[in-house]
Design a protein around this motif. Structure first.
Motif, PDB file in Angstrom:
ATOM      1  N   ASP A 280      26.988 -12.075 -65.137  1.00 60.74           N
ATOM      2  CA  ASP A 280      27.137 -10.668 -64.740  1.00 60.74           C
ATOM      3  C   ASP A 280      27.137  -9.811 -66.002  1.00 60.74           C
ATOM      4  O   ASP A 280      28.134  -9.218 -66.373  1.00 60.74           O
ATOM      5  CB  ASP A 280      28.433 -10.483 -63.939  1.00 60.74           C
ATOM      6  CG  ASP A 280      28.589  -9.063 -63.402  1.00 60.74           C
ATOM      7  OD1 ASP A 280      27.635  -8.278 -63.495  1.00 60.74           O
ATOM      8  OD2 ASP A 280      29.674  -8.738 -62.889  1.00 60.74           O
TER       9      ASP A 280
ATOM     10  N   ARG B 200      34.740   3.147 -63.619  1.00 64.45           N
ATOM     11  CA  ARG B 200      35.996   2.397 -63.732  1.00 64.45           C
ATOM     12  C   ARG B 200      36.526   2.326 -65.161  1.00 64.45           C
ATOM     13  O   ARG B 200      37.659   1.909 -65.385  1.00 64.45           O
ATOM     14  CB  ARG B 200      35.821   0.985 -63.156  1.00 64.45           C
ATOM     15  CG  ARG B 200      34.830   0.137 -63.913  1.00 64.45           C
ATOM     16  CD  ARG B 200      34.440  -1.105 -63.120  1.00 64.45           C
ATOM     17  NE  ARG B 200      35.160  -2.291 -63.545  1.00 64.45           N
ATOM     18  CZ  ARG B 200      34.806  -3.530 -63.204  1.00 64.45           C
ATOM     19  NH1 ARG B 200      33.765  -3.735 -62.417  1.00 64.45           N
ATOM     20  NH2 ARG B 200      35.494  -4.561 -63.621  1.00 64.45           N
TER      21      ARG B 200
ATOM     22  N   MET C 181      28.854 -11.834 -53.893  1.00 66.83           N
ATOM     23  CA  MET C 181      29.916 -10.870 -54.156  1.00 66.83           C
ATOM     24  C   MET C 181      29.530  -9.616 -53.405  1.00 66.83           C
ATOM     25  O   MET C 181      28.374  -9.175 -53.468  1.00 66.83           O
ATOM     26  CB  MET C 181      29.994 -10.561 -55.645  1.00 66.83           C
ATOM     27  CG  MET C 181      30.816 -11.570 -56.390  1.00 66.83           C
ATOM     28  SD  MET C 181      31.128 -11.030 -58.061  1.00 66.83           S
ATOM     29  CE  MET C 181      32.524  -9.922 -57.835  1.00 66.83           C
TER      30      MET C 181
ATOM     31  N   ARG D 248      30.829 -17.450 -60.948  1.00 71.85           N
ATOM     32  CA  ARG D 248      30.024 -16.256 -60.723  1.00 71.85           C
ATOM     33  C   ARG D 248      28.912 -16.302 -61.786  1.00 71.85           C
ATOM     34  O   ARG D 248      29.200 -16.421 -62.985  1.00 71.85           O
ATOM     35  CB  ARG D 248      30.913 -15.034 -60.887  1.00 71.85           C
ATOM     36  CG  ARG D 248      30.319 -13.717 -60.447  1.00 71.85           C
ATOM     37  CD  ARG D 248      29.847 -12.849 -61.565  1.00 71.85           C
ATOM     38  NE  ARG D 248      30.797 -12.456 -62.555  1.00 71.85           N
ATOM     39  CZ  ARG D 248      31.608 -11.392 -62.487  1.00 71.85           C
ATOM     40  NH1 ARG D 248      31.592 -10.615 -61.459  1.00 71.85           N
ATOM     41  NH2 ARG D 248      32.409 -11.099 -63.492  1.00 71.85           N
TER      42      ARG D 248
ATOM     43  N   ASP E  96      34.205  -3.039 -58.667  1.00 70.84           N
ATOM     44  CA  ASP E  96      32.948  -2.291 -58.595  1.00 70.84           C
ATOM     45  C   ASP E  96      32.805  -1.546 -57.279  1.00 70.84           C
ATOM     46  O   ASP E  96      32.304  -0.431 -57.253  1.00 70.84           O
ATOM     47  CB  ASP E  96      31.755  -3.237 -58.800  1.00 70.84           C
ATOM     48  CG  ASP E  96      31.524  -3.510 -60.277  1.00 70.84           C
ATOM     49  OD1 ASP E  96      31.595  -2.544 -61.064  1.00 70.84           O
ATOM     50  OD2 ASP E  96      31.295  -4.668 -60.641  1.00 70.84           O
TER      51      ASP E  96
ATOM     52  N   GLU F 201      30.155  -6.003 -53.619  1.00 66.87           N
ATOM     53  CA  GLU F 201      30.749  -5.011 -54.526  1.00 66.87           C
ATOM     54  C   GLU F 201      29.892  -3.759 -54.640  1.00 66.87           C
ATOM     55  O   GLU F 201      30.200  -2.845 -55.400  1.00 66.87           O
ATOM     56  CB  GLU F 201      31.002  -5.634 -55.906  1.00 66.87           C
ATOM     57  CG  GLU F 201      29.813  -6.341 -56.521  1.00 66.87           C
ATOM     58  CD  GLU F 201      30.133  -7.009 -57.864  1.00 66.87           C
ATOM     59  OE1 GLU F 201      31.164  -6.697 -58.471  1.00 66.87           O
ATOM     60  OE2 GLU F 201      29.312  -7.832 -58.305  1.00 66.87           O
TER      61      GLU F 201
HETATM   62 MG    MG Z   1      31.946  -6.552 -60.435  1.00 68.79          MG
END
Ligand code: MG
Ligand code: PEP
Length: 583
Positions: A338, A468, A432, A335, A458, A434
């Motif tokens: 991020d 979260r 992704m 990924r 997410d 999300e």
């Molecule tokens: Mg995420």
């Protein structure tokens, strides 16, 4: 004796040990009056703290320049300038003289004022100086308070860490060190600190709220991570009971190892992929030990943490090559960076957003900084010849971002082609899913991607509007909410209609409560903390697709998360009691 605290279960397991209290990083100093005679010594104390901070920063700057390069070391020039700001220094000194109170308090007040002024500035460069002011401010305050910051990787004795909060980078530093477990006052089940604890199999409870006020240095505590319970200074009988419970948990977990070599397939032969989420390559032996058939989420941003510079292309390349080779022939999904939300990377000097999870993060940041993004993409492409790598972009919110990211990737590929550098031309590129807008337009994004990975951590927070990481709203963070289930079903259906495969890398995919529902929806790949893989395999192997589909169908008829959970529990108990009992 035996005082009990309750918090949010973040990582299961039972540990007993002495506590180490981590002081708050952002000091809140209270006002203390000083006598007329002590005003001068307060000012001297302040000046000495500035000199000491300056010495620390220069030493750090030299070290960085030697180990890395001059350019990275220049980051500290801005910090040093803050220390030399005459206006700031004079304001502190004159207020101490006038108000006759402790200099730490005044310094803190003046800093707050500066941060306030800078945060209202139009000029982005000036706004970015807030991070420098805060960094320097914390150093000076720490020196004034006489406290030393202890690195969380330094412990020689085994301890349980108790903190108000731990950043993901703090938690990353705990890896395999003498840390038995941890407790924090704040945080939610899917905050990255909690996720890291699971990856490292460190029992943890977050969101305890009163941990740092109730627990003191010298206490011994028990953490029951699965139940979210902490016992302070337990008596001998309680310790014996928990030791017994710990043995039982270990025995149950061991029983699942008989499944390691068996296929992850339903009783009627539907194969799914059970793969692992990792933050650091050090986790690989561990995930192979748990029978993972690949990595479904490599959170590459951890590579940028706990260092003062940005990783070079060579460093990225070496890391990805190592991971690709270690995992061969299994796939590894990297990924791309991020950054943002609760993952903050200090060396990028990015100003903190007012609403970090909705701000300048992940793919938004990478598209705005192609210089940083391309370094990573180039390294992944170069490393792709050493194994089976795939790329996925975080936080895609619509087709346009997917196209833009792919355009940058194409540019990098073209550069490599021109130079004759080999890479895997068939590498799969995924999105992704999300962000709710991506879920709603998944049918459109599917046309631009080779696969999807559903980021429920997410997706839940954005679709239910629940932070979260905030323990106060943790009760609203419901994976079983009908809105979440409907979105997941839609994403899976859209992917399959467009003939691409779809996985899930949010924590929900490793929660036995949802395995059968997700299986019935047709999820192709489940990516989770390695620790959960064998239990999830047991679930997959215990049912037919027909049974799973019937469970999905019924789960989608309920109106509340509680009803869905009650139903899922009932089915779990009925169909796979050995997993139900191990929870
Ligand atoms: Mg995420
Ligand atoms: C997610 O959002 O579900 C996810 C897997 O990514 P992260 O937890 O790193 O935000």
């Amino acid at each position: 004796m035996n005082e009990i605290l309750k918090g949010i279960p973040a990582s299961s397991g039972i540990v007993i040990g002495p506590v180490y209290i981590v002081g708050r990083d952002d000091f809140e100093v209270s006002r203390r009056a000083v006598s007329e005679g002590d005003v001068v010594s307060e000012i001297v104390r302040f000046e000495e703290s500035l000199i000491q901070t300056r010495q620390e920063l220069i030493a750090l700057q030299r070290k960085i320049a030697q180990e890395f390069d001059q350019e990275q070391a220049q980051i500290f020039d801005a910090h040093l300038l803050v220390l030399e700001d005459r206006m700031l220094i004079e304001e502190v000194i004159s207020r101490v003289k006038r108000e006759k109170c402790n200099v730490d308090f005044i310094f803190q007040e003046v800093l707050k004022k500066y941060v306030n002024v800078f945060s209202r500035m139009e000029d982005e460069y000036l706004r970015e100086r807030i991070a420098d002011i805060n960094d320097v401010g914390k150093r000076v305050l720490r020196i004034l308070s006489g406290k030393k910051k202890r690195a969380l990787s330094d412990f020689e004795e085994k301890v349980i860490v108790v903190a108000h909060d731990l950043s993901p980078s703090d938690t990353a530093a705990m890896h395999r060190k003498n840390i038995l477990g941890f407790i924090t006052d704040i945080g939610g089940k899917t905050s990255h600190t909690a996720i890291m604890a699971k990856s490292f199999e460190i029992p943890a409870v977050v969101g305890v709220e009163v941990a740092t006020s109730k627990i003191t240095a010298g206490d011994t505590i028990i953490i029951d991570g699965g139940a979210g319970i902490i016992v302070i200074n337990p008596d001998a009988k309680t310790i014996a009971n928990y030791k017994e419970a710990e043995d039982e948990i270990l025995a149950k977990a061991k029983a699942f190892f008989s499944l390691k070599e068996l296929l992850a397939e339903t009783r009627d032969g539907r194969r799914v992929e059970l793969v692992a989420n990792i933050e650091l390559p050090e986790e690989i032996p561990f995930l192979l030990d748990h029978g993972a058939e690949g990595i479904g989420l490599y959170r590459s941003e951890y590579f940028y943490m706990n260092r003062k510079d940005l990783p070079s292309e060579e460093e990225h390349y070496e890391a990805y090559k190592l991971v690709a080779e270690m995992m061969k022939p299994y796939p590894v999904i990297i990924r791309t960076l991020d950054l943002g939300g609760d993952k903050f990377i200090s060396q990028l000097q990015v100003p903190r957003d007012m609403v970090p999870f909705l701000g300048w993060r992940a793919i938004r940041f990478c598209l705005a900084r192609p210089d940083i993004f391309k370094v990573q993409l180039r390294a992944i492409l170069r490393a792709s010849v050493h194994g089976k790598l795939k790329i996925m972009y975080p936080m895609i919110s619509g087709v346009e971002e997917m196209r833009q990211a792919n355009r940058v990737l194409e540019e990098v590929k073209e550069e490599l082609r021109t130079k004759g550098v080999p890479f895997d031309k068939n590498m799969e590129i995924g999105a992704m899913i999300e962000v709710p807008s991506a879920a709603v337009t998944a049918d459109l994004i599917a046309k631009e991607a080779d696969f999807f990975s559903i980021g429920t951590n997410d997706l839940i927070q954005y679709s239910l509007a629940v932070d979260r990481t905030n323990e106060k709203v943790a009760y609203l963070y419901e994976p079983a909410h009908p809105a979440v289930l409907r979105l997941i079903k839609k994403i899976i259906d859209d992917a399959h209609r467009n003939k691409i495969w779809v996985g899930m890398c949010g924590e929900m995919s490793g929660d036995p409560m949802f395995t059968l529902v997700l299986l019935g929806m047709g999820l192709d790949e489940f990516s989770m903390p390695s620790k959960m893989i064998l239990q999830i395999k047991q679930l997959v192997r215990s049912v037919t697709m027909k049974q799973a589909q019937a469970i999905t169908e019924e789960a989608l008829t309920f109106s509340t998360a509680r009803e869905v959970e009650k139903f899922s529990k009932k089915k779990l108990k009925e169909l796979v009691p050995q997993v139900y009992d191990s929870l």
